[in-house]
Design a protein around this motif. Structure first.
Motif, short mmCIF file in Angstrom:
data_model
loop_
_atom_site.label_atom_id
_atom_site.label_comp_id
_atom_site.label_asym_id
_atom_site.label_seq_id
_atom_site.Cartn_x
_atom_site.Cartn_y
_atom_site.Cartn_z
N VAL A 243 24.91 -32.47 0.82
CA VAL A 243 25.91 -31.43 1.11
C VAL A 243 25.38 -30.35 2.06
O VAL A 243 26.12 -29.45 2.45
N SER B 28 27.47 -28.47 4.85
CA SER B 28 28.91 -28.61 4.61
C SER B 28 29.57 -27.26 4.90
O SER B 28 28.98 -26.20 4.67
N ARG C 138 31.98 -32.23 4.69
CA ARG C 138 30.56 -32.59 4.56
C ARG C 138 30.08 -33.40 5.76
O ARG C 138 30.72 -34.38 6.15
#
Length: 159
Positions: A32, A35, A57
């Protein structure tokens, strides 16, 4: 003449991961990193004890393949859900403003007593979200098909 399918031709499946310990969480954190999400796309449902974000993401798991094959880098919308949340604190995080885009840098866990602890989401620009949890349970799930990253570039972190 038919030809057998090659492994390389197979479609990537959407990610669906669950972190139940710090090692699992390190994997989710790496996926992640970078993101982005509007601040309006985070929600804490106190009765359900769930905090969730809808993230755009960057697909780190596909970056090497994209670069090798000289094709565009991709992003995908994913839900990051933290379960068993008892309280939420934040610093430097505007809430509810759809125009404010936040960038998630990392996720960590500070263990407390008897399996409790704090999940910490570190955001660019000195923002942070601290989630007190009864037990560590973080779920990452891709919810759309990948799309070409608008920047056409991989995120960079100059030293």
């Amino acid at each position: 003449m038919t030809q057998d399918a090659r492994f390389e031709d197979g479609a990537d499946a959407p990610l669906r991961l669950k972190a139940l310990d710090a090692d699992d969480l390190a994997v989710v954190s790496s996926l992640v990193q970078d993101s982005v999400f509007p601040s309006s796309e985070m929600v804490w449902k106190s009765k359900e004890r769930r905090f969730a974000l809808l993230l755009n993401r960057f697909r780190w798991e596909d970056a090497d393949k994209a670069q090798t094959r000289n094709r565009a880098f991709e992003r995908v919308q994913s839900v990051l859900a933290i379960e068993d949340v008892t309280s939420v604190r934040s610093q430097g995080v505007p809430r509810g403003d759809a125009d404010t885009v936040l960038s998630l840098l990392s996720i960590s866990f500070e263990a407390g007593e008897d399996g409790t602890g704090t999940v910490i989401l570190i955001l660019a620009g000195d923002g942070a979200i601290a989630l007190s949890v009864e037990a560590l349970e973080v779920v990452l799930r891709d919810v759309t098909r990948p799309y070409v990253a608008p920047s056409h570039k991989a995120p960079q972190h100059p030293e």
